[in-house]
Design an enzyme around this catalytic site. Structure first.
Site, mmCIF file in Angstrom:
data_model
loop_
_atom_site.group_PDB
_atom_site.id
_atom_site.type_symbol
_atom_site.label_atom_id
_atom_site.label_comp_id
_atom_site.label_asym_id
_atom_site.label_seq_id
_atom_site.Cartn_x
_atom_site.Cartn_y
_atom_site.Cartn_z
ATOM 1 N N ARG A 1 11.604 -5.784 4.344
ATOM 2 C CA ARG A 1 11.179 -4.379 4.275
ATOM 3 C C ARG A 1 12.113 -3.488 5.084
ATOM 4 N NH1 ARG A 1 5.109 -2.258 4.936
ATOM 5 N NH2 ARG A 1 5.241 -2.733 7.135
ATOM 6 N N LYS B 1 0.830 -1.217 0.000
ATOM 7 C CA LYS B 1 0.000 0.000 0.000
ATOM 8 C C LYS B 1 0.859 1.259 0.000
ATOM 9 C CE LYS B 1 -2.205 -0.741 3.881
ATOM 10 N NZ LYS B 1 -1.599 -2.004 4.361
ATOM 11 N N ARG C 1 -9.299 1.274 8.726
ATOM 12 C CA ARG C 1 -8.896 -0.098 9.032
ATOM 13 C C ARG C 1 -9.984 -0.843 9.802
ATOM 14 N NH1 ARG C 1 -2.955 0.932 8.915
ATOM 15 N NH2 ARG C 1 -1.862 -1.060 8.948
ATOM 16 N N ARG D 1 11.419 -1.741 10.672
ATOM 17 C CA ARG D 1 10.382 -1.314 11.603
ATOM 18 C C ARG D 1 10.250 -2.349 12.714
ATOM 19 N NH1 ARG D 1 5.109 0.380 8.227
ATOM 20 N NH2 ARG D 1 4.148 -0.740 9.944
ATOM 21 N N ARG E 1 -0.388 -8.864 13.276
ATOM 22 C CA ARG E 1 -0.957 -7.822 12.407
ATOM 23 C C ARG E 1 -1.839 -8.443 11.317
ATOM 24 N NH1 ARG E 1 4.031 -4.539 10.541
ATOM 25 N NH2 ARG E 1 2.523 -3.100 9.639
HETATM 26 P P1 AMP Z 1 1.019 0.914 8.829
HETATM 27 O O1 AMP Z 1 2.237 1.720 8.656
HETATM 28 O O2 AMP Z 1 -0.141 1.396 8.007
HETATM 29 O O3 AMP Z 1 1.258 -0.566 8.650
HETATM 30 O O4 AMP Z 1 0.542 1.109 10.354
HETATM 31 C C1 AMP Z 1 1.375 0.718 11.425
HETATM 32 C C2 AMP Z 1 0.583 0.624 12.701
HETATM 33 O O5 AMP Z 1 0.002 1.905 12.998
HETATM 34 C C3 AMP Z 1 -0.576 -0.341 12.686
HETATM 35 O O6 AMP Z 1 -0.197 -1.682 12.944
HETATM 36 C C4 AMP Z 1 -1.438 0.228 13.809
HETATM 37 O O7 AMP Z 1 -0.896 -0.069 15.087
HETATM 38 C C5 AMP Z 1 -1.274 1.733 13.586
HETATM 39 N N1 AMP Z 1 -2.282 2.244 12.616
HETATM 40 C C6 AMP Z 1 -2.061 2.829 11.418
HETATM 41 N N2 AMP Z 1 -3.211 3.172 10.820
HETATM 42 C C7 AMP Z 1 -4.203 2.786 11.660
HETATM 43 C C8 AMP Z 1 -5.625 2.840 11.611
HETATM 44 N N3 AMP Z 1 -6.276 3.363 10.556
HETATM 45 N N4 AMP Z 1 -6.311 2.345 12.680
HETATM 46 C C9 AMP Z 1 -5.688 1.826 13.746
HETATM 47 N N5 AMP Z 1 -4.352 1.720 13.854
HETATM 48 C C10 AMP Z 1 -3.613 2.203 12.825
#
Ligand code: AMP
Length: 224
Positions: free
Chosen positions: A137, A27, A102, A170, A181
């Site tokens: 990654r 994404k 999400r 990360r 996740r």
């Molecule tokens: P990402 O970089 O999009 O994979 O997001 C990393 C982490 O940020 C996720 O595993 C959640 O802990 C938090 N996070 C990001 N976006 C959301 C969202 N829309 N709702 C809830 N948690 C989020």
């Protein structure tokens, strides 16, 4: 016919897009490319939260334990973030949401904000591939740009193309956190596909080995 007389590219102006998909489905990578191609900002809630965490803001500190455990940050926090971000000037002419919504309540909050989404692209990648991909990654510790040791190499090993800072793994990409996740994705985020399907906005794109191939399919889905 709206847009018919516009020069090439102009027809995309004002698009409001959502990229759905498992963690590591690509994404972020596609959002960055689409942002350059369509001239609309990519809005990543994950990047916003990571920046807040780095700056030790109250929101960042509140989100830390959830993020580290691979859980979702509570809806009220994330909805607050997106509300503020979408009110900024650069989002008035369209945007690409990467990692939001999400959950169903987050999608409903978007509707309540009066945001009309044009297209929702779900990047489809099987779980086995996700686990393998996540181990390769890398992200820039400063600007958040994302890379992969195999599929999206930086020009210079271990260094961000955008800002020259070192690339890091990360914390939440650790194998056991990735499995959590993925579980959370299937339980809480995947139901959004049915939500947007019902609204006639969903397009499925099968993630390809080559980033460019996925981009071509994603652009076709967005412009369809
Ligand atoms: P990402 O970089 O999009 O994979 O997001 C990393 C982490 O940020 C996720 O595993 C959640 O802990 C938090 N996070 C990001 N976006 C959301 C969202 N829309 N709702 C809830 N948690 C989020």
């Amino acid at each position: 016919m709206p847009g018919a007389a516009l020069p090439h590219g102009e027809e995309d102006t004002g698009m409001k897009l959502i990229l759905l998909g498992a963690p590591g489905a690509g994404k972020g990578t596609q959002a960055e490319i689409l942002s350059e191609t369509l001239h609309i900002p990519a809005v990543s809630t994950g990047n916003i939260i990571r920046a807040a965490l780095k700056n030790e803001t109250p929101m960042g500190l509140a989100a830390k334990s959830y993020m580290d455990a691979g859980e979702l940050v509570p809806d009220d926090i994330v909805i607050g973030i997106i509300k503020e971000r979408l009110a900024e000037a650069d989002c008035q002419n369209g945007f690409i949401l990467d990692g939001f919504p999400r959950t169903i309540p987050q999608a409903q909050a978007l509707e309540e904000l009066g945001v009309t989404i044009d297209r929702v692209v779900s990047l489809e990648v099987p779980d086995e591939k996700i686990v393998a991909r996540m181990s390769g990654r890398r992200v820039c510790g400063k600007c958040g740009a994302s890379y992969h040791v195999e599929y999206k190499k930086p020009a210079k090993d271990g260094v961000c193309d955008v800002c020259g800072e070192p690339l890091i793994c990360r914390k939440d990409d650790a194998p056991e956190t990735v499995l959590e996740r993925l579980r959370v994705f299937h339980e809480q985020t995947e139901p959004l596909k049915a939500f947007y399907e019902k609204l006639g906005k969903l397009k499925l794109v099968v993630g390809q080995e080559d980033v460019k191939d996925t981009t071509a399919l994603t652009l076709a889905a967005v412009r369809d």
